[in-house]
Structure formats: structure tokens, C-alpha cells
Design a protein around this motif. Structure first.
Motif, short mmCIF file in Angstrom:
data_model
loop_
_atom_site.label_atom_id
_atom_site.label_comp_id
_atom_site.label_asym_id
_atom_site.label_seq_id
_atom_site.Cartn_x
_atom_site.Cartn_y
_atom_site.Cartn_z
N LYS A 24 0.84 -1.20 0.00
CA LYS A 24 0.00 0.00 0.00
C LYS A 24 0.88 1.25 0.00
CE LYS A 24 -4.03 -2.03 2.27
NZ LYS A 24 -3.60 -3.44 2.22
N HIS A 25 0.45 2.23 -0.76
CA HIS A 25 1.20 3.49 -0.81
C HIS A 25 0.54 4.52 0.10
CE1 HIS A 25 3.68 6.74 -2.17
NE2 HIS A 25 2.62 7.42 -2.58
N GLU A 81 -2.85 13.37 -4.85
CA GLU A 81 -3.99 12.62 -5.40
C GLU A 81 -3.59 11.82 -6.64
OE1 GLU A 81 -8.70 13.23 -6.58
OE2 GLU A 81 -7.48 14.96 -6.01
N ALA A 82 -2.68 12.38 -7.43
CA ALA A 82 -2.24 11.69 -8.65
C ALA A 82 -1.51 10.39 -8.33
CB ALA A 82 -1.35 12.60 -9.47
N GLU A 83 -0.96 10.29 -7.12
CA GLU A 83 -0.25 9.06 -6.71
C GLU A 83 -1.22 7.93 -6.37
OE1 GLU A 83 2.23 10.18 -3.43
OE2 GLU A 83 3.40 11.62 -4.60
N LYS A 84 -2.52 8.24 -6.29
CA LYS A 84 -3.55 7.25 -5.95
C LYS A 84 -3.18 6.45 -4.70
CE LYS A 84 -5.10 6.80 -10.74
NZ LYS A 84 -6.22 7.74 -10.53
N ILE A 103 -8.89 17.31 -2.42
CA ILE A 103 -8.75 15.94 -2.90
C ILE A 103 -10.13 15.46 -3.33
CG2 ILE A 103 -8.18 13.56 -2.27
CD1 ILE A 103 -5.94 14.61 -0.54
N ASP A 105 -11.02 12.73 -5.06
CA ASP A 105 -11.30 11.30 -4.97
C ASP A 105 -11.65 10.97 -3.52
OD1 ASP A 105 -11.37 8.55 -4.89
OD2 ASP A 105 -9.49 8.25 -5.99
N THR A 107 -12.60 8.37 -2.19
CA THR A 107 -12.28 7.03 -1.70
C THR A 107 -10.93 7.02 -0.97
OG1 THR A 107 -11.11 6.34 -3.73
CG2 THR A 107 -13.50 6.02 -3.66
N ILE A 108 -10.20 8.13 -1.06
CA ILE A 108 -8.90 8.22 -0.40
C ILE A 108 -9.08 8.74 1.02
CG2 ILE A 108 -6.60 9.27 -0.43
CD1 ILE A 108 -6.88 9.58 -3.46
#
Length: 322
Positions: A24-25, A81-84, A103, A105, A107-108
Motif C-alpha cells: 500500500k502506498h 492525489e495523482a499518486e492514488k 482531494i 477522490d 475514496t482516499i
């Protein structure tokens, strides 16, 4: 190559691919690089490792910061955010407020740290719940304990000054709580507004003759320039105490009643661990510091520099920095 060997190779490849997929990142985003804020990230990563999230295998990290420039925050958040990432650790109030909005997204999950009052800042709805995307570890101060500490170090203290940025939600909360604690302790609180670090020397100078000591709250504009404030404090012979412990400044300041930024990062990691294991941010109450999250220190050299002795009652105290 035998069939057995081929099967073994395929199994190993599948295992490696699965392990890689499960890594996981985590994106760490901060308002800027500062020893205290860096301790948050270090405490977070060390605690995550202790919880079984080994760096390089179970998790990977990236670190981005805005160099204490608000105009750069959107750029930092776009990169994050681009790093997902599987999760974001966002450090400081302003950056968290921007992350909640910026952000897109949803879901983050976002875990906050180095935030005094996430409710006032609009990051979470209340102290019992996180929001749909965010929760974390607060740095709510205990000013009753701070003023009790100052009373022991400077017996007879009647007035305490501080510097604050009226445009920061953290600072506004700190000032409200400090003023309330002052009323209970019978100590007058004198707050001097500061909008930019360049104004700090003059504003610190203005406290000369008005107060018996100065205590610096967790203010970004102030904490990035404590050495400058300390120089003025010594020139006007004013005992200066800080809410952030920095051993490099222990000879310049009279002392510290400080929350541990490292422990704040560790508490944020405990919350991140729960989220990565499936808990929803909304179901996790923000962490509120307890007595063990604060440290008290008195600097012998720092007190001497402004002409003050160490009280007899503290001469054998474990608080002393010699």
C-alpha cells in the motif's frame, strides 16, 4: 525445464506479484519542513512499522510539502492525489482543510496530524466521529497544566503574553483556550496578533513591561521563527517558553511545556492502521492528547540569560535542562 520446476517458478512469480499488489502506498503531505513537523512523520512511520506495516514491503511512502507557502498547497495536493495512495497523512490544519476540499477522490482516506481543533477547523463534525473521509490525532493543548507549570517556574507570575495569527483557526482556538485557562488560574493573558514572521521582532518587543513571561502557542507563523523571537526575548530580559520542544533552542528559551509531535504521529499511525484494516474514518473518533503526551522542561541557561534563578523547589527536578 521440468514440469515441477515450471510450477514452482509460476508459484513464486504469483507470490511475488501478489505481494507487490498488496503493498500500500501512503502519501505524507505537510505544510512545510520543520523539525517538529518532521517528527510527526517520523513517529508515524516508526509506529506503522511496529504495527506490521514494514516500509518497502507492506507500505511505501512519499513526502511532499508546500514550503510554508499557502499558494503551493493545491499543487501539493494535486501531486498527492495523482499518486492514488491508499491513505494520506496530512500535517497541519491549513493543509488538512485544503485536503478535505481539494482531494476530489473521496475514496482516499485522510488522516490528520498536527491539528489543534479539527472540529472548529471543519475537518470533522464533532469529537465523537470522523468525517466520511477524514479523522486523525489532534494536538489539543492543556493550558491549565501549562499555567500551573509556569506558576512553579516563576512564582508570583501574574501576566503571560503570547503571539498568534488571527487568520489561523488553530491560533484562534489556542487563544480562546489559553484565555479561559488564565481566568481559572488568576493569570492575565496578553495576546499580540502577528500576520507575518517579519513582524515577530516588533510584536515580541511590544510585550516588554506588560507581562512576566511569554508562552508561544502552536502557531505556524510563530513556530517557524522561534530563534528570532528568542533573540528579542533575551534582549528585553523576558523569560520565553514554548509549546514545541526543540533541544537546539534549550539554551535560548527559559523552558517548554510541549506536546510531543512524535507521539502525535504515533497516534495518527494507530488510526491509519485501523483504516487500512477496513475501518471507516467516520467511525473513528479523533484522538485527544492525555497527560503523557506532554513534556515539561526548564532551561538553567535560558533562565540565567534573562536574569532569573531556578526556584528552590525545582533545583532537583527532572524538568531541568542544564
Amino acid at each position: 525445464m521440468s514440469l515441477k520446476t515450471l510450477r514452482l517458478a509460476a508459484a513464486l512469480a504469483l507470490t511475488a506479484a501478489t505481494a507487490q499488489a498488496e503493498t500500500k502506498h501512503i502519501a505524507i503531505a505537510s505544510f512545510g519542513e520543520h523539525p517538529a513537523l518532521n517528527q510527526v512523520a517520523e513517529g508515524f512511520k516508526d509506529r506503522m512499522g511496529a504495527l506490521g506495516h514494514a516500509e518497502g514491503t507492506a507500505v511505501t511512502y512519499s513526502f511532499s510539502h508546500a514550503n510554508f507557502d499557502r499558494t503551493l498547497i493545491p499543487q501539493v495536493l494535486a501531486k498527492v492525489e495523482a499518486e492514488k495512495p491508499a491513505l494520506v497523512l496530512a500535517i497541519t490544519t491549513g493543509l488538512n482543510q485544503a485536503a478535505v476540499r481539494g482531494i476530489t477522490d473521496k475514496t482516499i482516506p485522510i488522516v490528520f496530524a498536527s491539528v489543534v481543533d479539527p472540529v472548529v477547523a471543519g475537518i470533522v463534525p464533532d469529537w465523537q466521529h470522523g468525517s466520511a473521509t477524514s479523522t486523525g490525532a489532534s494536538m489539543m493543548p492543556d493550558f491549565d497544566a501549562t499555567l500551573a507549570f509556569l506558576k512553579q517556574v516563576i512564582p508570583g507570575i501574574q501576566a503571560v503574553g503570547t503571539l498568534f495569527n488571527p487568520g489561523e483557526d488553530n491560533d484562534a482556538t489556542n487563544m480562546e483556550l489559553l484565555t479561559e485557562a488564565g481566568k481559572k488560574a488568576g493569570i492575565r493573558i496578553v495576546g499580540v496578533p502577528v500576520e507575518a514572521s517579519a513582524d515577530l521582532p516588533q510584536r515580541m518587543q511590544s510585550l516588554a513591561g506588560q507581562v512576566d513571561a511569554v508562552f508561544l502557542i502552536q502557531s505556524n507563523v510563530v513556530q517557524t521563527a522561534v530563534p528570532i523571537v528568542a533573540q528579542v526575548a533575551q534582549r528585553i530580559r523576558m523569560p520565553l517558553f514554548n509549546s514545541v520542544f526543540n533541544p537546539a533552542l534549550q539554551d535560548q528559551l527559559a523552558g517548554f511545556h510541549a506536546i510531543s509531535y512524535r507521539k502525535n504521529g504515533e497516534h495518527a499511525a494507530d488510526i491509519a492502521d485501523r483504516i487500512l484494516k477496513g475501518a471507516k474514518p467516520a467511525d473513528i473518533a479523533p484522538y485527544v492528547p492525555v497527560a503523557g503526551d506532554f513534556d515539561s522542561y526548564v532551561s538553567v541557561k535560558g533562565m540565567e540569560a534573562v536574569g532569573l534563578p531556578i526556584p528552590d523547589a525545582l533545583k532537583d527536578s527532572p524538568w531541568l535542562l542544564k
